[in-house]
Write an enzyme that holds these catalytic residues in place. Structure first.
Site, mmCIF file in Angstrom:
data_model
loop_
_atom_site.group_PDB
_atom_site.id
_atom_site.type_symbol
_atom_site.label_atom_id
_atom_site.label_comp_id
_atom_site.label_asym_id
_atom_site.label_seq_id
_atom_site.Cartn_x
_atom_site.Cartn_y
_atom_site.Cartn_z
ATOM 1 N N ALA A 108 0.713 -1.194 0.062
ATOM 2 C CA ALA A 108 0.074 0.148 -0.114
ATOM 3 C C ALA A 108 1.019 1.239 -0.112
ATOM 4 C CB ALA A 108 -0.728 0.027 1.320
ATOM 5 N N ASP A 109 0.347 2.206 -0.362
ATOM 6 C CA ASP A 109 1.101 3.551 -0.274
ATOM 7 C C ASP A 109 -0.155 4.471 -0.384
ATOM 8 O OD1 ASP A 109 3.582 5.040 -0.711
ATOM 9 O OD2 ASP A 109 2.260 6.127 -2.058
ATOM 10 N N THR A 110 0.211 5.656 0.409
ATOM 11 C CA THR A 110 -0.704 6.807 0.863
ATOM 12 C C THR A 110 -0.349 8.227 0.375
ATOM 13 O OG1 THR A 110 -1.740 5.617 2.730
ATOM 14 C CG2 THR A 110 -2.060 7.898 2.534
ATOM 15 N N GLY B 269 -3.556 3.734 -2.173
ATOM 16 C CA GLY B 269 -3.499 2.667 -3.240
ATOM 17 C C GLY B 269 -3.057 1.480 -2.537
#
Length: 199
Positions: A71-73, A108
């Protein structure tokens, strides 16, 4: 098939959110994971792109029953991405940029198995009141938000005193859209550890 769930993240907040789903998982983080993206990529697509890129190194070590979650924010204001601040000056700049305004927090997520991957992103609108210089400096000095996109954690003091509006998932702002993640895992026929099944 009961899968071995791998959370590929060092984030204590993502670990906490995963634990809240009552899903057995373990944390595994490979070194030197790439987090770059094309310069011309639209800001709202970056988080999902990086989540997919983070999954790539795991494909070479993945076993048949693994499901890897990456995940990435990102924090986006005026189509500009605010990443993790380099120092106090950078953090102050970011907090001034979102002060008194609305911005988007986009996370994501990529779910990867030997068979392939499924990725998605979730966006939440967040509105902050006008923050004073004293409030910004107090938060930075006491909470040191240098590991957080946009230089803030909504679950911390700045969120308590600063957030005036929220449209979307609160947990997404923390770093993982757990409701959507739960739905995606169901679609992949994942078995919950408490044997939750549909009637």
């Amino acid at each position: 098939m009961v899968r071995r769930i791998i959370l590929a993240s060092n984030s204590p907040r993502r670990r906490q959110l995963m634990e809240g789903l009552d899903i057995p998982f373990e944390v595994m983080v490979l070194p030197d994971i790439e987090e770059s993206y094309p310069d011309d990529m639209p800001a709202k697509e970056i988080a999902e792109y990086i989540a997919r890129e983070k999954a790539e190194p795991y494909k070479s070590v993945m076993e048949d029953n693994w499901l890897v979650i990456t995940a990435d924010t990102t924090v986006v204001v005026d189509d500009i991405v605010l990443g993790k601040p380099h120092d106090k000056t950078d953090a102050r700049r970011m907090l001034h940029a979102i002060s008194g305004r609305n911005h988007q927090v986009i996370t994501g997520v990529c779910l990867t198995t030997k068979e392939g991957h499924r990725s998605f992103s979730v966006s939440t609108d967040v509105t902050f009141k006008q923050l004073s210089d004293e409030e910004i400096d107090y938060y930075i000095d006491n909470y040191k938000p240098f590991d957080k996109a946009g230089a803030y954690g909504i679950q911390e003091w700045i969120g308590y005193i600063g957030v005036t509006g929220l449209n979307g998932s609160y947990f997404n702002v923390m770093g993982l859209p757990v409701q959507r993640l739960s739905e995606e895992l169901k679609r992949m026929d994942f078995l919950y550890c408490k044997d939750i099944t549909s009637e």
